[in-house]
Design an enzyme around this catalytic site. Structure first.
Site, mmCIF file in Angstrom:
data_model
loop_
_atom_site.group_PDB
_atom_site.id
_atom_site.type_symbol
_atom_site.label_atom_id
_atom_site.label_comp_id
_atom_site.label_asym_id
_atom_site.label_seq_id
_atom_site.Cartn_x
_atom_site.Cartn_y
_atom_site.Cartn_z
ATOM 1 N N HIS A 160 12.100 -28.355 123.838
ATOM 2 C CA HIS A 160 12.419 -27.480 124.971
ATOM 3 C C HIS A 160 11.185 -27.121 125.807
ATOM 4 C CE1 HIS A 160 16.183 -27.396 123.020
ATOM 5 N NE2 HIS A 160 16.000 -26.362 122.233
ATOM 6 N N ASP A 166 18.593 -32.328 125.895
ATOM 7 C CA ASP A 166 17.713 -31.216 125.602
ATOM 8 C C ASP A 166 18.268 -30.109 126.480
ATOM 9 O OD1 ASP A 166 15.690 -29.209 125.968
ATOM 10 O OD2 ASP A 166 14.301 -30.592 124.998
ATOM 11 N N HIS A 167 18.927 -29.145 125.894
ATOM 12 C CA HIS A 167 19.730 -28.263 126.746
ATOM 13 C C HIS A 167 18.869 -27.417 127.689
ATOM 14 C CE1 HIS A 167 18.991 -25.098 123.724
ATOM 15 N NE2 HIS A 167 19.459 -24.206 124.570
HETATM 16 C C1 BG6 Z 1 17.937 -24.460 119.838
HETATM 17 C C2 BG6 Z 1 17.130 -24.093 118.642
HETATM 18 O O1 BG6 Z 1 17.670 -25.771 120.218
HETATM 19 O O2 BG6 Z 1 17.617 -23.592 120.913
HETATM 20 C C3 BG6 Z 1 17.393 -22.668 118.254
HETATM 21 O O3 BG6 Z 1 17.472 -24.955 117.565
HETATM 22 C C4 BG6 Z 1 17.203 -21.757 119.431
HETATM 23 O O4 BG6 Z 1 16.561 -22.282 117.185
HETATM 24 C C5 BG6 Z 1 17.934 -22.252 120.654
HETATM 25 O O5 BG6 Z 1 17.685 -20.486 119.063
HETATM 26 C C6 BG6 Z 1 17.614 -21.444 121.876
HETATM 27 O O6 BG6 Z 1 18.461 -21.796 122.939
HETATM 28 P P1 BG6 Z 1 18.768 -20.761 124.083
HETATM 29 O O7 BG6 Z 1 19.581 -21.523 125.066
HETATM 30 O O8 BG6 Z 1 19.514 -19.632 123.458
HETATM 31 O O9 BG6 Z 1 17.450 -20.312 124.630
#
Ligand code: BG6
Length: 460
Positions: A228, A165-166
């Site tokens: 997230h 989960d980044h």
């Molecule tokens: C992804 C979603 O997991 O996270 C996207 O699928 C979203 O819809 C993105 O834009 C957002 O990531 P970050 O790192 O740009 O906040």
């Protein structure tokens, strides 16, 4: 620790995730000297691609796989045998017998299981460490997620599996545990006695543009809230782990949580920007929410009665992700015009932690005014490079550290919380409230957060 003799295979190397996140992260780690110098990165894709094209998409040190491996399908065992031969030829120059392989699934979920099976059967290094990295969507609801997890675990153990989960790789999310457990002042005010309500907000200034096909079958709750924002909530609210080890941290992450009261929105065109339904990749008449706000309650002695409001939306007025903790009122009596304390953790952009405080208005008069104690990173740490989330996580995986990856039981809890509302939405297809592209979301949002105790400060 980091192993030498490592090959990283990126499946789906021609896709969006690889191009935008994985390959740049690998390159960033390499350039900063975090990868072993002899690391080999192999791109594997279904799309036929000439070497020059792959190189122009990626970076020059990334080796193109054999042509026949590149064009074959993900469920074709012989293609994986060919991939294994390719890996063996790379590994032939190692002086020791140890061969470590990391397989990154930058793939659509329908091929996760065949790929997991094929690499286990054909590409598993017998002498060394094998790891897979997988990433959402991991299921659509509790049932399908369990099925997927169990199928993957037939081939790959929990120890070998890294579920990304980044958001857990973002610097400010990682900082939450330090903020909470390395500061006695934070620790003592971190509960229902001091805190009135908490908002976790995700805003993006663009719509689904071109990604509507994927997005429409998932919606904003599955795309952002269930993973997230819930992960941010869990590090924000967990009890202190016994140690900083991966298992101790993950043991504390989920107390019982219930969900209530959801507000759904969908953006409509404004100021020349197309509405969600005008995106060609979106099915006509879709009621898919591109905005959602929902309230979660945590049932333990620390948090009983404190509402946690999770909000996420596409095509809003700005791009911003933050946690906003609003404290209770001070007992009134001696001051007028004072605001509630708020602690804001700005995850992006421009990382910051700041606290809204009341202070004496400087000067001879005696009155209070609102101000901030401000730790804005680009001022305080002007020269620091904040790592990309994917850099941090890939490095963790290479070092065998699971702390910032999602354990299978966490995923279960996350889906349990959101499955009832998702089933209700899928079944009853409620029409979302409209909001204009570029606005702050549905007009009803203000009343929603106020209902859960949020006081807008008079100055803001
Ligand atoms: C992804 C979603 O997991 O996270 C996207 O699928 C979203 O819809 C993105 O834009 C957002 O990531 P970050 O790192 O740009 O906040």
């Amino acid at each position: 620790e980091m192993k030498d003799n490592t090959v990283i295979v990126v499946f789906g190397a021609s896709g969006d995730l690889a191009k935008k996140k994985i390959l740049p992260a690998l390159f960033g780690l390499f350039r900063q000297g975090y990868l072993p110098t002899d690391v080999q990165i192999v791109g594997y894709a279904r799309t036929k691609m000439e070497k020059a094209e792959f190189h122009s998409r990626a970076v020059s040190y990334i080796k193109n796989p054999d042509k026949d491996a590149a064009i074959s399908a993900y469920d074709d065992g012989s293609a994986f045998k060919a991939l294994n031969d390719h890996l063996l030829s790379i590994e032939a120059k190692y002086t020791s017998k140890e061969r470590n392989r990391m397989f990154y699934f930058a793939l659509p979920p329908n091929v996760f299981v065949p790929v997991a099976k094929n690499i286990k059967e054909h590409c598993y290094a017998e002498t060394g460490v094998n790891r897979i990295i997988v990433e959402k969507p991991l299921g659509r609801d509790l049932g399908s997620a369990r099925e997927l997890i169990n199928s993957l675990m037939q081939y790959w153990s929990e120890e070998e599996t890294y579920r990304i989960d980044h958001y857990l790789g973002k610097e400010m999310v990682k900082n939450i545990l330090v903020l909470r457990f390395a500061n006695v002042a934070m620790g003592t005010m971190w509960d229902k006695n001091s805190i009135s309500n908490v908002q976790i907000t995700f805003k993006e200034p663009f719509g689904t543009e071109g990604r509507g096909g994927y997005f429409d079958s998932f919606g904003i709750i599955r795309d952002v809230l269930q993973n997230h924002l819930l992960q941010v909530l869990s590090v924000l609210t967990m009890e202190r782990p016994v140690s900083f080890s991966a298992e101790d941290i993950r043991d504390e992450k989920y107390p019982p949580i219930t969900q209530e009261d959801t507000l759904l929105g969908q953006y409509v065109g404004a100021d020349g920007k197309p509405g969600y339904l005008e995106d060609d990749t979106v099915p006509q008449g879709s009621v898919c929410p591109t905005f959602a706000a929902t309230t979660l309650w945590i049932h333990n002695p620390r948090w009983e009665g404190v509402p946690f409001i999770l909000k996420a939306g596409k095509a809003l007025n700005e791009g911003k992700v933050e946690v906003r903790i609003q404290f209770k009122d001070v007992t009134q009596g001696i001051f007028k015009d004072i605001t509630r304390n708020e602690l804001i953790i700005r995850i992006q952009p421009s990382e910051a932690i700041y606290m809204k405080m009341n202070t004496k208005t400087p000067g001879l008069q005696t009155s209070a005014m609102a101000t901030e104690m401000d730790l804005t990173y680009n001022r305080r740490f002007a020269d620091a490079k904040i790592p990309e989330a994917y850099e941090a996580l890939i490095l963790d995986a290479l070092q065998g550290d699971h702390s910032n990856f999602v354990r299978n039981d966490e995923l279960d809890v996350a889906w349990k919380i959101f499955t009832p509302i998702l089933h209700w939405i899928d079944g009853s297809r409620p029409k979302p409230l409209s909001y204009a592209y570029g606005s702050r979301g549905p007009a009803e949002l203000n009343a929603f957060v106020e209902r859960y105790g949020y006081h807008r400060s008079p100055s803001a």
